[in-house]
Enzyme design. Sequence first.
Site, mmCIF file in Angstrom:
data_model
loop_
_atom_site.group_PDB
_atom_site.id
_atom_site.type_symbol
_atom_site.label_atom_id
_atom_site.label_comp_id
_atom_site.label_asym_id
_atom_site.label_seq_id
_atom_site.Cartn_x
_atom_site.Cartn_y
_atom_site.Cartn_z
ATOM 1 N N HIS A 243 72.767 14.924 59.665
ATOM 2 C CA HIS A 243 72.031 13.916 60.436
ATOM 3 C C HIS A 243 72.768 12.576 60.447
ATOM 4 O O HIS A 243 72.959 11.968 61.506
ATOM 5 C CB HIS A 243 70.641 13.776 59.798
ATOM 6 N N GLU A 244 73.198 12.143 59.283
ATOM 7 C CA GLU A 244 73.856 10.828 59.216
ATOM 8 C C GLU A 244 75.203 10.838 59.942
ATOM 9 O O GLU A 244 75.573 9.858 60.582
ATOM 10 C CB GLU A 244 74.036 10.390 57.758
ATOM 11 N N HIS A 247 74.661 10.170 63.529
ATOM 12 C CA HIS A 247 74.610 8.732 63.843
ATOM 13 C C HIS A 247 76.018 8.138 63.867
ATOM 14 O O HIS A 247 76.354 7.340 64.738
ATOM 15 C CB HIS A 247 73.797 7.974 62.790
HETATM 16 ZN ZN LIG Z 1 68.474 8.815 61.176
#
Ligand SMILES: [Zn+2]
Length: 327
Positions: A243-244, A247
């Site tokens: 997830h990170e 980003h």
């Molecule tokens: Zn996030």
Amino acid sequence: MGLRANLLTRRTAGVASTTLALLLSTAAVGVVPAASAFSAAPAQTCAEPADVHSDARVKAGAQTKHEPNELTAAQVREREADLAGALRERANFRAGAGAGTLATVTIPVVVHVIQENSTRAGGNIPDSLITSQIAVLNQAYSGATGGAATAFGFQLQKINRVTNPAWYPIVSGSSAERSMKTSLREGGKNTLNIYLGELSDNLLGWATFPKRTLDKMDGVVALNESLPGGTATNYNQGDTGTHEVGHWLNLYHTFQGGCSGSGDSVSDTPAEASPAYECPTGRDTCTATGKDPITNFMDYTYDSCMHQFTAGQASRMLTAWNAYRAA
Ligand SMILES: [Zn+2]
């Protein structure tokens, strides 16, 4: 921090600017704070609220944290304008220098293990967790777990172990975080620096979005025990890292913008009114076509629930790579 045992649900709340974070909190499932509650928060310092027991219920507004990775509509507009500008800049650069556009990318990864001491509780996680994390990233970004294949692969370059109690836990937005990253960050804009440790505010992690110039703050911070085989119950299959890194490659949350507007700026992720937690199969919070993308890596569900990126997200990440991070 001692709260790890209570982590069951990722909680959210907030706003942030260029950093993103995932938190674990003590808030109630499905409670999303009103945007106004966070409007005064300084950019980049909000931490995504964490969560609590799945059966816990917290009054609306009781959440105290939000993820540094949540953005306001104005911040999204600013980022989208910057992406367009970076693409124009890149096109001009290519025209002049003959540089190509990359179709596949192997990302060098430097992992910094921040430790308070030599114990496991003090951050001394084994190398095996780190190699497992790299494997999870490669599976997720290749589409092996069921989603679209992306252009990205990950290659571990180095594990850097640092014992420094002043940096442990890693506190989002702190001067200690800046000091840590300024001292430790390696490589160019294409190098993924991952910092592992106990984190402030029950956060699972946070990340920076790409920028046109190299910033020492660039990178991903993740809870050490969120790695595959770690002790963060429901969040120990390595998808905080997935997830990170999303980003870091310019993806927003799937719930960005709620049901209206351009949402997460990706056309094939159905709109979603708010973050989803745990694994709420069938959730459908917007009238637009499609159920909520609860299995998407950019939502807030359990690691066991999320397993895919979409083709649109894969395309957005590659576009951003060529605009911002390609050499
Ligand atoms: Zn996030």
